[in-house]
Scaffold this active site. Structure first.
Site, PDB file in Angstrom:
ATOM      1  N   LYS A  32       0.797  -1.227   0.000  1.00  0.00           N
ATOM      2  CA  LYS A  32       0.000   0.000   0.000  1.00  0.00           C
ATOM      3  C   LYS A  32       0.834   1.283   0.000  1.00  0.00           C
ATOM      4  CE  LYS A  32      -4.247  -1.738   0.186  1.00  0.00           C
ATOM      5  NZ  LYS A  32      -5.257  -1.489  -0.860  1.00  0.00           N
ATOM      6  N   GLU A  44      -9.833   5.667   3.339  1.00  0.00           N
ATOM      7  CA  GLU A  44     -10.580   4.579   3.946  1.00  0.00           C
ATOM      8  C   GLU A  44      -9.633   3.397   4.121  1.00  0.00           C
ATOM      9  OE1 GLU A  44      -9.703   2.847   0.358  1.00  0.00           O
ATOM     10  OE2 GLU A  44     -10.466   4.894   0.616  1.00  0.00           O
ATOM     11  N   SER A  99       1.368  -9.789  -1.028  1.00  0.00           N
ATOM     12  CA  SER A  99       1.057  -8.365  -0.935  1.00  0.00           C
ATOM     13  C   SER A  99       1.233  -7.774   0.452  1.00  0.00           C
ATOM     14  CB  SER A  99      -0.376  -8.115  -1.419  1.00  0.00           C
ATOM     15  OG  SER A  99      -1.294  -8.903  -0.676  1.00  0.00           O
TER      16      SER A  99
END
Length: 405
Positions: A101, A123, A388
């Site tokens: 991210k 969010e 991830s």
């Protein structure tokens, strides 16, 4: 490489088009106020993304702050337990903050500074995007509000604590199912009220144009690194690459490095507890075309045509739609989208932990589970999985629900 009439040599420059469409998917379905804000972001991004100063700064941040490039690890013990197929993982769990991210959060925050914005609004579901955006805000000296459903706040307590320590204001969302979809709703509402001073840093390749394109572009570093590293390690491309898909940011960036190469590509959605509506979040498998959160894609709908309730053991995957580029690539057939349920994902979580000393995020465990399944079916060759994120955030939840196996 030409696939179903699409020239993938120029694909990344051609898609989306100037209106933000991947075929019929994407676009900008927002009111005039937000359309003005989105157009402002689009123009700023197209200006800054070609700037040498911006590119140099982003590269410096990736190297000196994020710890990029992240490595590829050969899963030798797991591979040997399955047969002849060799499994590898791209280690985004080793990116600073523990997931992919931060790749787009640092880019979005740098863009916000360029635009003179004072606050980042975001969010989060699993909390990894929230931690990443809180980290970016702290790095650049910006305010930060993170909207998170109350269900996810309980499941992801470690990440909630990390966001607060980093200085972010975590806003609990209690309406509806109180998960990711409701968090996005609340963040959009807050941004609409303060778009002149803030920027909404969407956490995936979803939302109105330019976010599906912009997040993919920032995440493409994962696919570029992975392809070059795998070639250096083995002298050839992997036979298949696999990544999990919720909204689809990790997979969009990862896949972009392989779309123009003779590699089979698999995107794995969460089947949850089964095929009944409300028991899963596999929109590309079971959804239909529809508009939500400012973009047109494939979504799961209830009897009224509204976004349906969704579920996944992975908080970062329980979203009732998928990024418009994923819908487009699925329609083209360039990427095969399949599903993995809760039980197989949790089995993969423990298997990778015990055999390789790598504790994966539950989201990533879906991709690991499918990689294991694929290895059993292929018989020979190699599979590269995008890991991830790491599973630190999931430990309390896993122990409470499943115990230590």
């Amino acid at each position: 490489m030409i696939y179903n009439g699409i020239d993938f040599d120029t694909y990344l420059k051609s898609y989306p088009n100037e209106d933000g469409y991947f075929g019929k998917y994407g676009g900008m379905y927002v009111d005039d106020r937000l359309k003005k804000a989105m157009n402002e972001i689009t123009q700023a991004y197209f200006t800054i993304c070609k700037s040498r100063k911006f590119i140099d700064e982003l590269r410096r941040i990736r190297k000196e702050f994020q710890g990029r490039p992240t490595p590829i690890s050969h899963l030798e013990r797991l591979s040997n337990s399955l047969g002849n197929v060799q499994l590898y993982v791209k280690r985004e769990d080793l990116n600073h903050t523990g997931a992919h991210k931060l790749n787009h959060c640092m880019g979005e925050a740098l863009l916000a500074k360029y635009m003179g914005k004072k606050k980042l609004i975001a969010e989060t579901g699993a909390g990894q995007h929230g931690v990443a955006i809180a980290t970016a805000a702290a790095y650049f000296g910006l305010e930060c509000d993170v909207y998170m459903g109350s269900v996810d706040i309980k499941k992801q307590a470690p990440n909630v604590a990390r966001m607060k320590i980093l200085g972010a204001n975590v806003v609990e969302v209690t309406h509806g199912l109180a998960t990711l979809k409701e968090a996005v709703d609340a963040a959009f509402e807050a941004y609409a009220k303060d778009y002149e001073n803030s920027i909404y840093c969407i956490g995936s390749v979803v939302g109105p144009h330019p976010f599906p394109m912009m997040v993919r572009d920032f995440q493409s570093v994962v696919g570029i690194e992975a392809r070059e590293q795998f070639m250096e390690m083995t002298g050839e491309l992997p036979d298949a690459v696999v990544a999990c898909v919720g909204g689809g940011s990790n997979s969009a960036g990862f896949f972009s490095g392989f779309l123009n190469y003779p590699v089979d590509i698999y995107g794995i959605e969460p089947l949850g507890k089964g095929t009944k509506l409300g028991d899963h979040a596999a929109s590309l498998q079971y959804g239909t075309e529809g508009v939500m959160h400012g973009f047109n894609s494939i979504m799961l709908k209830d009897e009224n045509g509204d976004p349906a309730p969704v579920y996944s053991v992975a908080s970062g995957l329980d979203y009732p739609s998928s990024g418009p580029e994923h819908a487009f690539l699925s329609e083209l057939g360039r990427v095969k989208y399949d599903v993995i349920g809760d039980d197989d994902a949790i089995d993969a979580f423990f298997t990778l932990s015990r055999l390789e000393g790598i504790i994966p995020a539950i989201e990533s465990s879906h991709a690991v589970a499918y990689g294991i399944k694929l290895a059993k079916e292929m018989g020979k060759g190699s599979v590269l999985i995008n890991l991830s994120g790491r599973g630190d955030k999931d430990m309390d939840y896993i122990i409470e629900k499943y115990g230590i196996r």
